[in-house]
Design a protein around this motif. Sequence first.
Motif, PDB file in Angstrom:
ATOM      1  N   ALA A 194       0.832  -1.205   0.000  1.00 33.05           N
ATOM      2  CA  ALA A 194       0.000   0.000   0.000  1.00 33.05           C
ATOM      3  C   ALA A 194       0.865   1.253   0.000  1.00 33.05           C
ATOM      4  N   PHE A 195       1.955   1.217   0.741  1.00 32.80           N
ATOM      5  CA  PHE A 195       2.891   2.341   0.766  1.00 32.80           C
ATOM      6  C   PHE A 195       3.480   2.570  -0.620  1.00 32.80           C
ATOM      7  N   ALA A 196       3.910   1.489  -1.280  1.00 35.32           N
ATOM      8  CA  ALA A 196       4.464   1.607  -2.627  1.00 35.32           C
ATOM      9  C   ALA A 196       3.420   2.154  -3.601  1.00 35.32           C
ATOM     10  N   ASP A 197       2.171   1.706  -3.456  1.00 34.80           N
ATOM     11  CA  ASP A 197       1.099   2.215  -4.319  1.00 34.80           C
ATOM     12  C   ASP A 197       0.940   3.721  -4.148  1.00 34.80           C
ATOM     13  N   THR A 198       1.030   4.193  -2.913  1.00 37.39           N
ATOM     14  CA  THR A 198       0.926   5.632  -2.656  1.00 37.39           C
ATOM     15  C   THR A 198       2.030   6.398  -3.368  1.00 37.39           C
ATOM     16  N   LEU A 199       3.226   5.802  -3.403  1.00 37.11           N
ATOM     17  CA  LEU A 199       4.369   6.453  -4.056  1.00 37.11           C
ATOM     18  C   LEU A 199       4.317   6.312  -5.578  1.00 37.11           C
TER      19      LEU A 199
END
Length: 341
Positions: A194-199
């Motif tokens: 989810a963090f990577a998706d945000t980035l």
Amino acid sequence: MTISNAPSARTAGTATAYWTVGPEQGELRTEDLPAPGPGEALVRSLYSGISKGTEMVVHNARVPDCVADAMAAPHQEGSFPGPVKFGYLSVGVVEAGPDEWQGKTVFCLHPHQDRYVVPVTSLTEVPDGVPARRAVLTGTVETAVNALWEAGPRLGDRVAVIGAGLVGGMVAKLLAGFPLERLQLIDIDPAKRAFADTLGVEFSHPDDAAGDCDIVIHCSASQAGLERALRLVGDEGEIIEMSWYADRSVSLPLGEDFHARRLSIRASQVGVVARARRHRRTTADRLNLAVSLLRDPVFEAFLTGTSRFEELPGVVQRLSDGTLDALCHVIEYPHTTETTR
């Protein structure tokens, strides 16, 4: 524990700072604050950030003697293992000093302290459009910028970043703006997707990551992560090692095909400007670039909690023992009023 000293006539009153006083021991201490002299500024802190990796090494008294001098922060007091006043992600407002600096919101590589006096050459102005709270990330963005200057990614490169923590996430976020053929952010924790998706970056578990990379940037601070980097990098490729292992030893399989494939492992460390830019960029240039990049609101994803300054000793211990999880935990100082510039 608080140590109080009565201010003298040549001081600007007192200040309170966080000190590491022993392994897993920290406290707030009150000290005299000198009045600013020519070319100096008095800064009132708004926020500071906890750089978890390095600050936990200091908190646990794990700074090796051989690098104690090199690891000293710009405005550190004391020495390792302690007592030492350490930290380097501070944002505040200039309350006194040269006219052209008064009232400006600034970033400084200063320890956690509510008021401090430094040369104005130590200050980086926070530009319009960068909220003061987000500006605590300036020092970490600077680290990521230096790593990319070290790595020198090229058009169409295949790049992997191992370790989706604060530094790895920063590197991946900046790389997302490059014209790469492939970019993967790799971590063993599936919750990091989810963090990577945000980035806006592709996420992969190490077992599923694509190989034959031109560059692998390692940020996981683990032996397993560095071993994976050796497997993912292509022939004659390069690994940029950003992890600092402090007093831990790391073993690597440098037999096998390491020499046959002519692989390289190169360290990146923010203490000096990367060699590729050292003759044309100063540390001040690098900091100004870093803070300007923080206009992008996606960097809010790196700020994962806020506590009051008086809670700082307990917060550091919770980060150390794992009961508090964070990328960058923000410390808010009394009378802080947020302004989006």
